[in-house]
Motif scaffolding. Sequence first.
Motif, short mmCIF file in Angstrom:
data_model
loop_
_atom_site.label_atom_id
_atom_site.label_comp_id
_atom_site.label_asym_id
_atom_site.label_seq_id
_atom_site.Cartn_x
_atom_site.Cartn_y
_atom_site.Cartn_z
N THR A 55 0.84 -1.20 0.00
CA THR A 55 0.00 0.00 0.00
C THR A 55 0.88 1.25 0.00
O THR A 55 0.62 2.21 -0.74
CB THR A 55 -0.91 0.01 1.25
OG1 THR A 55 -1.65 -1.21 1.27
CG2 THR A 55 -1.88 1.19 1.21
N GLU A 59 1.69 7.01 -6.62
CA GLU A 59 0.58 7.88 -7.04
C GLU A 59 0.95 9.36 -6.84
O GLU A 59 0.69 10.20 -7.70
CB GLU A 59 -0.63 7.53 -6.17
CG GLU A 59 -1.95 7.89 -6.80
CD GLU A 59 -3.10 7.57 -5.85
OE1 GLU A 59 -3.11 6.46 -5.28
OE2 GLU A 59 -3.96 8.44 -5.68
N GLY A 111 -4.21 5.47 4.32
CA GLY A 111 -4.93 5.03 3.12
C GLY A 111 -5.47 3.63 3.22
O GLY A 111 -5.05 2.84 4.08
N ASN A 147 2.47 1.99 -3.36
CA ASN A 147 1.45 2.47 -4.31
C ASN A 147 1.03 3.90 -4.01
O ASN A 147 0.81 4.70 -4.93
CB ASN A 147 0.24 1.53 -4.32
CG ASN A 147 0.51 0.32 -5.21
OD1 ASN A 147 0.57 0.46 -6.43
ND2 ASN A 147 0.74 -0.83 -4.62
N THR A 148 0.95 4.23 -2.72
CA THR A 148 0.66 5.62 -2.34
C THR A 148 1.75 6.54 -2.85
O THR A 148 1.49 7.60 -3.43
CB THR A 148 0.56 5.74 -0.80
OG1 THR A 148 -0.48 4.87 -0.36
CG2 THR A 148 0.26 7.16 -0.36
N GLN A 175 2.31 8.45 3.87
CA GLN A 175 2.75 7.14 3.39
C GLN A 175 2.23 5.99 4.25
O GLN A 175 2.21 4.85 3.82
CB GLN A 175 4.28 7.08 3.36
CG GLN A 175 4.89 8.04 2.37
CD GLN A 175 6.36 8.27 2.63
OE1 GLN A 175 7.20 7.51 2.17
NE2 GLN A 175 6.69 9.30 3.36
#
Length: 328
Positions: free
Chosen positions: A146, A153, A263, A149-150, A260
């Motif tokens: 995760t 993005e 989410g 990916n954060t 980071q």
Amino acid sequence: MPQNINKIAVLTSGGDSPGMNAAIRSVVRSCAYMKLQCVAIYRGYQGMIDGDFKEMNARSVNNIINKGGTILKSARCLEFRTPEGRKKGFEQLKKHNVDALVVIGGNGSFAGALKLNEEFNFPVMGIPGTIDNDILGTSYTIGFDTAINTVVEVIDKIRDTASSHNRLFFIEVMGRDVGHIALNAGVGAGAEEILIPEQNLGLDRLLDSLKRSKKSGKSSSIVIVAEGDKTGKNVFELKEYVEEHLPIYDVRVSVLGHMQRGGNPTCFDRVLASRMGVRAVEAILEGKTNYMVGIRDSKLILTPISEAIKAHTEVDEELIRVSDIMTT
Ligand code: ATP
């Protein structure tokens, strides 16, 4: 099933990571499935010492698989580092008739669990939950996927503005001791350079690389800097250094910070957490203690906690090479 396991406790400790809730849910539901009682301990080892326990059933963990953070809260607890603190924690476990403990956390949390076992012969099982991916005995920790990916993005968004203004961005990401987030997100987002704690490439190489990048006609440049990188300069000092030596660049800095950790967990982290939770409860019922559940080659494995906490994971040399080739 060993006679003595009727009730399992679960806690989250250390830095939170996305997917911890999915792991809690998995431990609670596995207990329900295996006809065991389950109790949650709030605020990590601090809550253990304070007796902050709550009985759980399968329905207590409805609608949390998708949520970041940890519903059980996390804490850093100095008192648990002392034998007196751990004795208090153990007494609370006994008071609540707990027979084994699942700890979801990082290296420090596991070190605490190991001490609890050594001092009171109490069964413990670890599940690696940290965004840093720095634990031996597993290819992935819960939350790492995760987090990268954060970061990717966000870098994509920064690149949009960077290329509109022909700017160079230094982006600081988490990673004091290990550069897994920097390296993976850097390759995934096409960074020009990635500075990590495991190797010091030197400032000359950085300048050369940026010069080459400018010459080749690139409209923007992204340099990822892990918190603990070895250049001896933080992102703001790096900005000044580059502005001084390469005035052609318009340099900006972005420190990503705690976003980071947050989410909704990715599907990968949810599945990983679900698998690890089931395995942790199963392993306890098999009579195993002092292990951490990990994953390697898509298979779940158990590693003694004493091994898992020995050192940080090593840098991925192949990924460094890929990064070098991609930036030619
Ligand atoms: P992260 O990797 O996200 O930092 P962590 O689990 O390594 O997670 P720490 O803060 O190192 O986080 O440890 C969490 C808690 O575990 C500490 O606050 C403390 O209560 C306990 N702990 C850590 N190290 C020890 C130790 N050597 N002995 C006893 N307890 C410990």
